[in-house]
Write a protein that holds these residues in place. Structure first.
Motif, PDB file in Angstrom:
ATOM      1  N   ILE B 158       0.682  -1.275  -0.120  1.00  0.00           N
ATOM      2  CA  ILE B 158       0.125  -0.008   0.036  1.00  0.00           C
ATOM      3  C   ILE B 158       0.754   1.329   0.018  1.00  0.00           C
ATOM      4  O   ILE B 158       1.809   1.135   0.703  1.00  0.00           O
ATOM      5  N   ALA B 159       0.503   2.215  -0.655  1.00  0.00           N
ATOM      6  CA  ALA B 159       1.261   3.506  -0.846  1.00  0.00           C
ATOM      7  C   ALA B 159       0.247   4.507  -0.268  1.00  0.00           C
ATOM      8  O   ALA B 159      -0.872   4.519  -0.682  1.00  0.00           O
ATOM      9  N   ILE B 188       4.592   8.030   0.944  1.00  0.00           N
ATOM     10  CA  ILE B 188       4.862   9.085  -0.258  1.00  0.00           C
ATOM     11  C   ILE B 188       4.416  10.384  -0.012  1.00  0.00           C
ATOM     12  O   ILE B 188       3.000  10.735   0.299  1.00  0.00           O
ATOM     13  N   SER B 189       5.278  11.470   0.350  1.00  0.00           N
ATOM     14  CA  SER B 189       4.822  12.944   0.840  1.00  0.00           C
ATOM     15  C   SER B 189       5.913  13.822   0.316  1.00  0.00           C
ATOM     16  O   SER B 189       7.041  13.621   0.289  1.00  0.00           O
ATOM     17  N   ASN B 192       8.074  18.286   3.510  1.00  0.00           N
ATOM     18  CA  ASN B 192       7.823  19.194   4.910  1.00  0.00           C
ATOM     19  C   ASN B 192       6.645  18.416   5.702  1.00  0.00           C
ATOM     20  O   ASN B 192       6.158  18.778   6.601  1.00  0.00           O
ATOM     21  N   VAL B 193       6.119  17.388   5.218  1.00  0.00           N
ATOM     22  CA  VAL B 193       4.775  16.780   5.899  1.00  0.00           C
ATOM     23  C   VAL B 193       5.085  15.330   5.854  1.00  0.00           C
ATOM     24  O   VAL B 193       4.250  14.349   5.412  1.00  0.00           O
ATOM     25  N   ARG B 194       6.351  14.776   6.270  1.00  0.00           N
ATOM     26  CA  ARG B 194       6.446  13.272   6.042  1.00  0.00           C
ATOM     27  C   ARG B 194       5.901  12.597   7.353  1.00  0.00           C
ATOM     28  O   ARG B 194       5.456  13.196   8.248  1.00  0.00           O
ATOM     29  N   ILE B 195       5.793  11.296   7.365  1.00  0.00           N
ATOM     30  CA  ILE B 195       5.236  10.393   8.353  1.00  0.00           C
ATOM     31  C   ILE B 195       6.005  10.739   9.698  1.00  0.00           C
ATOM     32  O   ILE B 195       7.210  10.782   9.770  1.00  0.00           O
ATOM     33  N   GLU B 211       8.680   2.172   3.547  1.00  0.00           N
ATOM     34  CA  GLU B 211       9.653   2.906   2.853  1.00  0.00           C
ATOM     35  C   GLU B 211       9.263   4.211   2.829  1.00  0.00           C
ATOM     36  O   GLU B 211       8.051   4.441   2.397  1.00  0.00           O
ATOM     37  N   GLU B 212       9.957   5.346   3.090  1.00  0.00           N
ATOM     38  CA  GLU B 212       9.512   6.763   2.697  1.00  0.00           C
ATOM     39  C   GLU B 212      10.219   7.046   1.313  1.00  0.00           C
ATOM     40  O   GLU B 212      11.426   7.061   1.156  1.00  0.00           O
TER      41      GLU B 212
END
Lengths: 311, 311, 311
Positions: B158-159, B188-189, B192-195, B211-212
Motif C-alpha cells: 500500500i502507498a 509518499i509525501s 515537509n509533511v513526512r510521516i 519505505e519513505e
C-alpha cells in the motif's frame, strides 16, 4: 388558548396535588427507563424549537420523547431560524409548526414567549426556558430531586446561593417550594444580585419563611439542601468585585465539612468553578443525579401532554 | 472507566482477532442493509456530540443507528454547544449526556478527548475523530475496504500519499495494518509533511516493512492499494511550494495507467482536486465504495457497543 | 440518472394526470394524519440536506417522514456543511449520502442543484428549493390548496401579487397551473419586479391567459384566489420607493372588502407585514391551512418516492 391542552408555562401553575402526581409519574418513568424505554407514544412527534441554544435541556427532552417511543424533529439553532430572520412573528411560526407535530418544546430569549406560543398553538407547549422569565421544568426536576434525596420537601431547609437576581431557576424553584409546608429558604447572594422583591412578595403571600444573607458559612451547618448557582462576571462593576463575590460562595471540601452528613448539594448546571471537582465524589454531591432526574420529569410531562390530560 | 463497556477510542486497541470478527460482522450488516435494515436496537438512543462539524461522519453513524432500529439525538454544532460556551468541562457534559442515551458518538477538536469522555461515561463512547489525534472508525472502514476489494490484507502493498504529518487517517490506518502479515507500506509525501517518527517507531516495533519516498510514479506499478489524502495549503511556506508539492501527487488517468489492473485507489474523502474526476469511472476507483463501507463498519461497531460486549 | 427513481426536481415535470393522482394521495394522507400516522415506511431513512436554512420546509418534510413511520437524519446548517467547506463538490456529497438513506430532501443556494444531485444519486431526490430556481413542492401544495378550498382549479381566476421577478414560488405555481383549463392569471407587481418573460413565454405556449398590471384594487373583485408574496426591500433603489411599492399591495380589511365572499387569500409564508393580522380571522384567509397542506403533499411525495414508483 385551545381548551384541553396541557401546557407547561411557568412554575406557579402547579398545585401540591399536581406536584405529587407528577413526581409519582416521574418515579414510574425511572422504571420505564430501567426497562429500556417503552413504545407508548410511537408515531407521535415532538418539535423542539430552540431560539436559544441549550443543548442539555434539548437533549433531555429529546431523550424523554425517544424513551417513550416517539419521534423528534426540531431545530437547535435559534439565531438562524430562517423564518424569524425574515421577520415572521413567533405566533405565525407556532401556528404552522403546530400542524407538524403533537407537542412543542420551546426555548426562547423573550420573557412570556411560552405563553404567547400556547395562546395560538393547536398542541401542548412545554416551556424549556423563556429568557429571564421562567424555566419550570428545571424547577420541577429540582424539587423532585429534593423529595427523592431528602425523603420529603415539607419542612426542608434550603439555601439558594449565587446570582439570585438574574438566575431564573431560583425564582421558579421558589414558586414550586411555596406549595409545601414549613419550608425555610435562605437566599444567599452578593448585595448587587439579591433575590427580587417580586419573589419575596410571592413567598410572603404563600406564608413561606425566608431569610436574606450574604454569609453562606453561617447557615451551612443548619440546612438540608444547598442549591448552588453560577454568578456571571458581567453583573459586576469590575473583575475584582466579581472575584471577591464569587470567591465567597465556592462549594469546596471546607464548606462541605460545615454541612450535615444528610444534607445534599444541588446545581442546575453547567457549573464553572463554583463547585470544586474535589467535591464530586462526596455522596452529598447530588447534582449529577439531579441532571439525570431531568429525564424522568420530562418524560412524565411529555407523557401527560401527549395523553391529552388537561392539568 | 466503567467495566464492561465497549469503547472505540483508538486504532491501536484492536487485535487481529477483533478485526476479523468486526469485518465478519460488517459483512453481515451489508445483508441487513440489503434487507432494508432491522429493528434489533429499537428503543435504544444514540447521542451524537460533534464539537467540530463532520457531516459525513455524523450522518454515517446516524444512518447506522437508524438502520438498526434505534433513535438518534444530537448536536451538529460544536462551536455553539451551549454548556461548553458557559465553561463546562467535557467531563461534566459527558456525565450528563450519559444519562440520556445508550451510546455516545463524539467528535472533538482536542487530542485525547475520546479517552477523557470514556473515563467518566456510563455508556460506550465511539470516537468519531479527536483533533489531530485518532479517527479509528475511518481506519477500520479503510482496512475493511482493502480486505473486501483486494481479497486479503496480509501481504498487501500500500502507498499512503499526501500530507502524512497531519493526516490522522494515515496514522490510524498504519496502526490497524500493523496487525497483518507481510504488509509493505510506502509513505509518499512532500519533505515537509513526512510521516511522524512516532508512527515509524510503532511500525518498527510491530515488524512492519515501510519505505519513505517522495516519488509516487516510481512505486505506482508495484502496489495493490493507493491511499490518497488531501494536502492542505496552509502547511506550506508559499502557494507556489504548495502547488508544486500537491501537483506531484494528483491521481489522474496518467497515473492510473501506471498502476496494475487489480489495484485500487482509496481516499477518506472529501477530495479537493487530488483525484481527478476523470478517474471516477475506472473500476479501480474504490473511494465511493469505501465511503459506503463506513456504514457497515459503523453498524457493526454500534451493534457491538449496544450489545454490551466488552472488546 | 438512475432509472426507476422518482425525483421531484421542478414544477414543469408534472402532467395533469400526475397532479390528479398526487392530490388524491394527499387527501388520503389527511386521513392518515387524523388517524395518528402509520408505520408504512418504518426502517426507511430520509436525509435532509439543507445547504440553506429553511426551517419550515425542513420540519414539514421531517414531519411527513415521521408520520409515515420513517427515520430522519440530516443537517440543518448549510453554511457549515463540513465537506463543502473543504471543497467537496455537490456531486461527491450526494454520491456518499445516497448510501446512507432511502430518500434525499435537498435545499441549495444554486439554480439547478437538484438536477445535478439527481444525476448522481442512487435514491430519489426531492427538491426543497434551489436558489432562485424552483420550489416545486411549494407550488404543489399551493395548487392542492386551491383545489381543496375553491373546489377546482379549472377555470380559476388568480392574482399573483408582489415580487414576481425573484419570487420563485410564483414561477413554479404558474407552471403547475398551466396544466389546467381556463385559468386566468393576473400578475400584479411593481414595475421593477415584473414576472419574467420566460414565465410568460411558457404560459403562452400552454395557452394560459394572463394579464400584467400594477393595480391590485382593480382586479380584487373579480378573482377567486389572491396569492400574496413578500417584496424584499433590497430589490428597490431606495427605502422610499420600497415603502411606496410595498404599501400598495398590503392585504388588509379594506382590500378584503373588495373581494368576493368565496375567494381565498394564500401566501407561501413567512409574511412580514404584507398581510395584516386583522385578516387572520376572516374565513377567506387560507394561508395557515395552506401551510398545513404542505404536510399532506410532502407525505404523498415521500410515499411515492419510497414506493419506488417512477413518475
Amino acid at each position: 388558548m385551545k381548551p384541553n391542552l396541557y401546557h407547561v408555562l411557568g412554575a406557579k401553575q402547579f398545585s401540591r396535588t399536581e406536584l405529587d402526581e407528577l413526581f409519582a409519574a416521574a418515579r414510574r418513568m425511572e422504571d420505564v427507563v430501567r426497562a429500556g424505554g417503552n413504545r407508548s407514544h410511537e408515531g407521535r412527534i415532538m418539535t423542539t424549537l430552540f431560539f436559544e441554544a441549550s443543548t442539555r435541556t434539548r437533549l433531555s427532552f429529546e431523550s424523554a420523547m425517544s424513551r417513550l417511543g416517539g419521534s423528534v424533529i426540531g431545530t437547535e439553532n435559534a439565531a438562524q431560524f430562517s423564518s424569524a430572520i425574515k421577520g415572521e412573528t413567533l405566533e405565525d411560526t407556532i401556528r404552522i409548526v403546530s400542524g407538524y407535530s403533537d407537542v412543542i418544546v420551546m426555548r426562547h430569549t423573550d420573557i412570556g414567549a411560552a405563553k404567547r406560543a400556547a395562546a395560538v398553538a393547536d398542541v401542548p407547549v412545554l416551556n424549556a426556558g423563556d429568557g429571564a422569565g421562567e424555566h419550570p421544568t428545571q424547577a420541577l426536576l429540582d424539587a423532585y430531586t429534593i423529595e427523592k434525596e431528602a425523603g420529603r420537601i415539607d419542612g426542608v431547609r434550603i439555601a439558594m446561593v449565587g446570582d439570585l437576581a438574574y438566575g431564573r431557576t431560583v425564582h421558579s424553584l421558589s414558586y414550586i417550594l411555596a406549595n409545601y409546608r414549613d419550608v425555610m429558604i435562605y437566599y444567599i447572594s452578593p448585595e448587587n444580585v439579591r433575590i427580587p422583591s417580586s419573589v419575596k412578595r410571592y413567598m410572603d403571600e404563600k406564608g413561606i419563611r425566608y431569610e436574606e444573607t450574604t454569609d453562606l458559612d453561617a447557615v451551612a451547618g443548619s440546612i438540608d439542601v444547598l442549591y448552588q448557582t453560577r454568578i456571571q462576571k458581567e453583573r459586576f462593576p469590575s473583575p475584582e468585585e466579581y472575584d471577591k463575590a464569587a470567591g465567597q460562595y465556592i462549594v469546596d471540601e471546607k464548606l462541605m465539612s460545615l454541612m450535615s452528613k444528610n444534607s445534599i448539594v444541588l446545581h442546575p448546571l453547567p457549573r464553572a468553578g463554583e463547585i470544586s471537582e474535589a467535591v464530586d465524589g462526596d455522596p452529598r454531591a447530588a447534582y449529577f443525579r439531579q441532571a439525570q432526574n431531568g429525564l424522568y420529569i420530562r418524560m412524565a410531562l411529555v407523557d401527560k401532554a401527549l395523553s391529552g390530560v388537561k392539568g
